[in-house]
Write an enzyme that holds these catalytic residues in place. Structure first.
Site, mmCIF file in Angstrom:
data_model
loop_
_atom_site.group_PDB
_atom_site.id
_atom_site.type_symbol
_atom_site.label_atom_id
_atom_site.label_comp_id
_atom_site.label_asym_id
_atom_site.label_seq_id
_atom_site.Cartn_x
_atom_site.Cartn_y
_atom_site.Cartn_z
ATOM 1 N N TYR A 166 0.833 -1.205 0.000
ATOM 2 C CA TYR A 166 0.000 0.000 0.000
ATOM 3 C C TYR A 166 0.871 1.261 0.000
ATOM 4 O O TYR A 166 0.611 2.210 -0.756
ATOM 5 C CB TYR A 166 -0.902 -0.036 1.234
ATOM 6 C CG TYR A 166 -1.875 1.103 1.373
ATOM 7 C CD1 TYR A 166 -2.968 1.229 0.529
ATOM 8 C CD2 TYR A 166 -1.715 2.055 2.386
ATOM 9 C CE1 TYR A 166 -3.878 2.265 0.677
ATOM 10 C CE2 TYR A 166 -2.618 3.088 2.551
ATOM 11 C CZ TYR A 166 -3.697 3.186 1.687
ATOM 12 O OH TYR A 166 -4.599 4.213 1.849
ATOM 13 N N LYS A 170 0.918 4.053 -2.925
ATOM 14 C CA LYS A 170 0.521 5.425 -2.622
ATOM 15 C C LYS A 170 1.675 6.403 -2.827
ATOM 16 O O LYS A 170 1.450 7.581 -3.125
ATOM 17 C CB LYS A 170 -0.015 5.510 -1.201
ATOM 18 C CG LYS A 170 -1.398 4.871 -1.031
ATOM 19 C CD LYS A 170 -2.403 5.432 -2.017
ATOM 20 C CE LYS A 170 -3.838 5.040 -1.695
ATOM 21 N NZ LYS A 170 -4.794 5.529 -2.714
#
Length: 276
Positions: A166, A170
């Site tokens: 993640y 991101k």
């Protein structure tokens, strides 16, 4: 009375629930015409129906943002329904956490595909449409500003234990944002990014309640340990997690005309938190 986004065409991924729904409702309240997306048709149609009930315009484009044909279908819906394209918000996402030694290739690619590859495909599909619109406007002596808002996270800015997939995705969307701000400025498009901290949604609720989300046939556990959640909130200068409506407000800052000369920026929407 005119509204800031009257007549604008806005596309928001993951807008059937949570933050995405609040973003869609905010943009609609300012006069935008919406293309609503969710993995599941029911919440997408529910959001679209609520916008229409309040006098706005909204159509649905359900399905997974990771599907190979999704980007063309999403952009095509805006063009066929509204004959335009003004605002794109790449919001859809979820987390599937593990420390790196336990993380599978499936976990890695699932999160990268959702948070980074899907926005790439959507923006790639949008470019020819925006280019043609901008060219026609320039020939007519007009300047119409368009907006892209990508959603990142404090995990993408500062990193977060247990979220290598993640955090990497991101962080990647930040790089894509800053690159497209340079590529698309000539088409009068601003490209910015909002990095959220703790926002209270079903994905950040009480993990002890045993909640899961079905993501393309995978039952992904959602929620945060309540003790950890309380500790997280104590580190936030405002003393609490944010609401989806507050998150939507941060996105709206980049969509309104007052931000027409702001591009390539990352806004932390964290209640004052500047690191994790």
């Amino acid at each position: 009375m005119s509204k800031n986004l009257d007549g604008k065409v806005a596309l928001v991924t993951g807008s059937g629930r949570g933050i995405g729904r609040s973003i869609a409702m905010k943009l609609a309240s300012q006069g935008a015409r919406l293309v609503i997306n969710d993995l599941d048709a029911a919440p997408a149609e529910e959001t679209a129906a609520e916008i229409r009930a309040q006098g706005g315009k909204a159509v649905m484009c359900a399905g997974s943002v990771t599907a190979p044909d999704f980007a063309e279908r999403f952009i095509g819906t805006a063009v066929s329904e509204y004959k335009g394209l003004d605002i794109i918000v790449n919001n859809a996402g979820y987390t599937w956490d593990s420390v790196i030694q336990k993380m599978t290739d499936e976990q890695w690619y699932a999160i990268m595909d959702c948070h980074l590859t899907a926005p790439f495909r959507i923006l790639r599909a949008a470019q020819p449409v925006i280019r043609n619109l901008a060219k026609a406007e320039a020939e007519a002596g007009q300047r119409v500003m368009r907006k892209v808002v990508n959603i990142s996270s404090v995990a993408g800015v500062f990193g977060n234990a247990g979220q290598a997939n993640y955090s990497a995705a991101k962080a990647g969307i930040v790089g894509m944002t800053q690159t497209l701000a340079k590529e698309w400025g000539r088409m009068n498009v601003t490209v910015n990014c909002v990095a959220f901290g703790l926002i209270k949604t079903r994905l950040t609720g009480n993990a002890n309640e045993g909640g899961t989300a079905n993501i393309e046939g995978r039952e992904i556990k959602v929620g945060v340990n309540p003790g950890l959640l309380a500790a997280m909130e104590q580190t936030i200068p405002l003393g609490r997690g944010g609401t989806p409506e507050e998150a939507a407000g941060a996105v709206y800052l980049f969509c309104q005309p007052e931000s027409d000369y702001v591009s390539g920026q990352v806004l932390l929407c964290t209640g004052g938190l500047t690191g994790i």
